[in-house]
Enzyme design. Structure first.
Site, PDB file in Angstrom:
ATOM      1  CD  GLU A  93      22.840  38.031 124.713  1.00 46.85           C
ATOM      2  OE1 GLU A  93      24.026  38.257 124.963  1.00 46.85           O
ATOM      3  OE2 GLU A  93      22.326  38.237 123.607  1.00 46.85           O
ATOM      4  CB  CYS A 106      14.675  41.621 121.828  1.00 45.86           C
ATOM      5  SG  CYS A 106      15.491  40.535 120.668  1.00 45.86           S
ATOM      6  CB  CYS A 113      20.575  29.183 116.514  1.00 43.64           C
ATOM      7  SG  CYS A 113      19.447  29.088 115.098  1.00 43.64           S
ATOM      8  CB  CYS A 117      22.888  32.745 109.726  1.00 43.86           C
ATOM      9  SG  CYS A 117      21.193  32.164 109.561  1.00 43.86           S
ATOM     10  CB  CYS A 120      23.959  34.624 113.318  1.00 41.18           C
ATOM     11  SG  CYS A 120      23.108  34.529 114.914  1.00 41.18           S
ATOM     12  N   GLY A 172      18.198  32.029 118.837  1.00 41.96           N
ATOM     13  CA  GLY A 172      17.450  30.854 118.418  1.00 41.96           C
ATOM     14  C   GLY A 172      16.480  31.090 117.280  1.00 41.96           C
ATOM     15  CD  GLU A 173      13.826  30.064 112.829  1.00 40.50           C
ATOM     16  OE1 GLU A 173      14.509  30.972 112.330  1.00 40.50           O
ATOM     17  OE2 GLU A 173      12.583  30.135 112.914  1.00 40.50           O
ATOM     18  CB  SER A 204      12.490  37.480 113.570  1.00 48.75           C
ATOM     19  OG  SER A 204      13.515  37.436 112.591  1.00 48.75           O
ATOM     20  CB  SER A 226      16.306  36.380 108.640  1.00 44.61           C
ATOM     21  OG  SER A 226      15.979  36.876 109.923  1.00 44.61           O
ATOM     22  CG  LEU A 227      15.141  37.991 101.567  1.00 44.15           C
ATOM     23  CD1 LEU A 227      14.209  36.801 101.454  1.00 44.15           C
ATOM     24  CD2 LEU A 227      14.577  39.170 100.760  1.00 44.15           C
ATOM     25  CG  HIS A 228      19.928  37.872 106.082  1.00 45.28           C
ATOM     26  ND1 HIS A 228      19.801  39.095 106.709  1.00 45.28           N
ATOM     27  CD2 HIS A 228      19.500  36.945 106.978  1.00 45.28           C
ATOM     28  CE1 HIS A 228      19.332  38.903 107.931  1.00 45.28           C
ATOM     29  NE2 HIS A 228      19.127  37.618 108.113  1.00 45.28           N
ATOM     30  CG  ASN A 303      25.687  44.841 115.429  1.00 45.31           C
ATOM     31  OD1 ASN A 303      26.134  45.976 115.335  1.00 45.31           O
ATOM     32  ND2 ASN A 303      24.412  44.598 115.606  1.00 45.31           N
ATOM     33  CB  CYS A 346      25.174  42.356 122.722  1.00 45.99           C
ATOM     34  SG  CYS A 346      23.513  41.910 122.349  1.00 45.99           S
TER      35      CYS A 346
HETATM   36  N1  SAH Z   1      16.461  33.052 114.178  1.00 49.99           N
HETATM   37  C1  SAH Z   1      15.602  34.102 113.830  1.00 49.99           C
HETATM   38  C2  SAH Z   1      15.437  35.136 114.932  1.00 49.99           C
HETATM   39  C3  SAH Z   1      16.664  35.528 115.712  1.00 49.99           C
HETATM   40  S1  SAH Z   1      17.900  36.426 114.870  1.00 49.99           S
HETATM   41  C4  SAH Z   1      16.043  34.767 112.537  1.00 49.99           C
HETATM   42  O1  SAH Z   1      17.128  34.487 112.082  1.00 49.99           O
HETATM   43  O2  SAH Z   1      15.262  35.529 112.003  1.00 49.99           O
HETATM   44  C5  SAH Z   1      17.165  38.032 114.722  1.00 49.99           C
HETATM   45  C6  SAH Z   1      17.805  38.892 113.643  1.00 49.99           C
HETATM   46  O3  SAH Z   1      19.166  39.243 114.019  1.00 49.99           O
HETATM   47  C7  SAH Z   1      17.887  38.176 112.290  1.00 49.99           C
HETATM   48  O4  SAH Z   1      17.314  38.945 111.275  1.00 49.99           O
HETATM   49  C8  SAH Z   1      19.370  38.056 112.088  1.00 49.99           C
HETATM   50  O5  SAH Z   1      19.654  38.139 110.754  1.00 49.99           O
HETATM   51  C9  SAH Z   1      19.951  39.211 112.854  1.00 49.99           C
HETATM   52  N2  SAH Z   1      21.381  39.029 113.148  1.00 49.99           N
HETATM   53  C10 SAH Z   1      22.006  37.906 113.564  1.00 49.99           C
HETATM   54  N3  SAH Z   1      23.323  38.133 113.726  1.00 49.99           N
HETATM   55  C11 SAH Z   1      23.544  39.420 113.407  1.00 49.99           C
HETATM   56  C12 SAH Z   1      24.697  40.244 113.382  1.00 49.99           C
HETATM   57  N4  SAH Z   1      25.886  39.781 113.725  1.00 49.99           N
HETATM   58  N5  SAH Z   1      24.553  41.521 112.998  1.00 49.99           N
HETATM   59  C13 SAH Z   1      23.324  42.016 112.680  1.00 49.99           C
HETATM   60  N6  SAH Z   1      22.209  41.286 112.700  1.00 49.99           N
HETATM   61  C14 SAH Z   1      22.299  39.995 113.052  1.00 49.99           C
HETATM   62 FE1  SF4 Z   2      21.245  33.352 114.102  1.00 46.87          FE
HETATM   63 FE2  SF4 Z   2      18.645  33.448 113.433  1.00 46.87          FE
HETATM   64 FE3  SF4 Z   2      20.466  32.316 111.789  1.00 46.87          FE
HETATM   65 FE4  SF4 Z   2      19.832  31.124 114.089  1.00 46.87          FE
HETATM   66  S1  SF4 Z   2      18.480  31.465 112.351  1.00 46.87           S
HETATM   67  S2  SF4 Z   2      21.887  31.353 113.247  1.00 46.87           S
HETATM   68  S3  SF4 Z   2      19.528  32.903 115.446  1.00 46.87           S
HETATM   69  S4  SF4 Z   2      20.332  34.491 112.393  1.00 46.87           S
END
Ligand code: SAH
Ligand code: SF4
Length: 385
Positions: A93, A106, A113, A117, A120, A172-173, A204, A226-228, A303, A346
């Protein structure tokens, strides 16, 4: 016939080298690059200031080809999403998010990926393959000129630019597909191509520490991490890559990156998961964790998607969490979901296009889920900094 070379695969230096092999001078490569990346041209005969002999050679040996568009939807709020075919049943996408004074694209860097995570949907699909440079820059090339065509804007460097910012936050990463990603970044910044400033291009990452250092040397664009999570045991669970590169190492890499970064802060993304990482105690722990780092927080309301088993924190909770960070002097923004009316799924449908039965099943599942949890579903988000 031998396969023709896709010129979208080349950064400026590589295009000069390739033209050299055809016996052409470097300035011809610059002209060609401008035709491709400033005028959106793919027809060599339209490149009128190139000699006929060169145009003939190009027709024989080269092609300018972005991934084919499978679908193209525009949301009520103007967000536009393309699903692109990247072969072997894989799709990725690309999303355009218009705002008052800017337009953000974006883009994706991998089909699927491997980081997986927990929250995701891309990760849940597993890893299919790395995108090539042509498939990465092809997203910007296709989107910029398609947006201009839609609005009737002239191509060329003086034409009103539609995409002013790029974020590598799609599927993707990016740092696990390093070379093509960095080659694409270089072309985004090049004055004979898109001429974007480093501050307006954000990568990111989930935290591939050695590659953060490498990026700081090769092409330091704005960095989002992406800390989380506020501690290692929680992050090990949400972002499995943390077991390899734990928080102390990740934050130290962010600190090192700042010496080279075009901005004087790193953006920390934090996906708000109900009851998992969103309590006051987590917020206080975060404040202590990031104290030495110049950073901004971007809280992302989760989401939901069917298989995750996770829920979004409610708005009151997200605001209270943000307040604790702000009271500690950390600039904090909350991302707004965009474009959710164009495709509730999405981020969920891509990669499944090869299997129509499966696609139908998933669409139904997602529709059911949407009915249960509401319409704000999907991963399109607005970036506010
Ligand atoms: N792989 C990279 C970039 C792509 S993801 C990364 O993880 O940073 C881009 C952002 O979307 C990341 O911060 C990720 O945490 C967030 N993301 C992934 N799935 C999500 C979801 N279901 N709801 C909200 N944010 C999400
Ligand atoms: Fe999703 Fe980014 Fe984690 Fe890959 S690294 S699984 S794209 S949030």
């Amino acid at each position: 016939m031998t396969a023709r070379t896709n010129l979208l695969n080349f950064d400026p230096a590589q295009l000069v080298a390739w033209c050299g092999e055809l016996g052409e001078k470097p300035f011809r490569a610059k002209q060609l690059q401008r035709w491709i990346h400033q005028f959106g041209a793919s027809d060599f005969d339209a490149m009128t200031d190139l000699a006929k002999s060169l145009r003939d050679k190009l027709k024989l040996h080269a092609v300018v080809a972005a991934p084919a568009v499978i679908s193209d939807h525009t949301s009520n709020d103007g967000t536009r999403k393309w699903l692109l075919d990247v072969g072997q049943g894989n799709a990725v996408e690309t999303v355009f998010i218009p705002e008052e004074n800017r337009g953000t694209l974006c883009i994706s860097t991998q089909a699927g990926c491997a980081v997986n995570c927990r929250f995701c949907s891309t990760g849940k699909q597993g890893f299919s393959r790395n995108l090539s440079m042509a498939e990465i820059i092809g997203q910007l090339w296709m989107a910029e000129f398609e947006l201009r065509r839609t609005k009737g804007i002239e191509p060329g460097p003086k034409g009103e630019r539609q995409i002013t910012n790029v974020v590598m936050m799609g599927m993707g990463e990016p740092l696990l597909n390093y070379e093509p990603t960095v080659t694409a970044l270089k072309l985004m910044l090049d004055d004979n191509a898109y001429g974007l400033s480093r501050r307006r291009v954000t990568l990111s990452t989930s935290g591939v520490v050695p590659m953060i250092d490498k990026l700081s040397q090769d092409c330091p664009v704005a960095l989002a991490v992406s800390l989380h999570a506020s501690n290692d045991s929680l992050r090990d669970n949400l972002v499995p890559l943390n077991k390899k590169y734990p928080l102390a190492e990740l934050l130290a890499a962010c600190q090192r990156y700042l010496e080279f970064a075009p901005r004087d802060f790193v953006t920390l993304e934090y996906c708000m998961l109900d009851g998992v990482n969103d309590t006051d105690a987590h917020a206080h722990e975060l404040v202590a964790l990031v104290a030495p780092l110049s950073c901004k927080f971007n809280l992302i309301p989760f989401n939901p998607f069917p298989e995750s088993g996770l829920l979004r924190s409610n708005n009151v909770r997200i605001k209270a969490f943000a307040q604790i960070l702000m009271d500690a002097g950390i600039v904090t923004t909350i991302r707004k979901t965009r474009g959710d009316d164009i495709d509730a799924a999405c981020g969920q449908l891509a990669g499944e296009v090869q299997d129509r039965t499966n696609l139908q099943e998933r669409t139904q599942k997602i529709a059911d889920y949407q009915q249960k949890y509401g319409k704000d579903f999907g991963r399109l988000v607005e970036i506010r900094e």
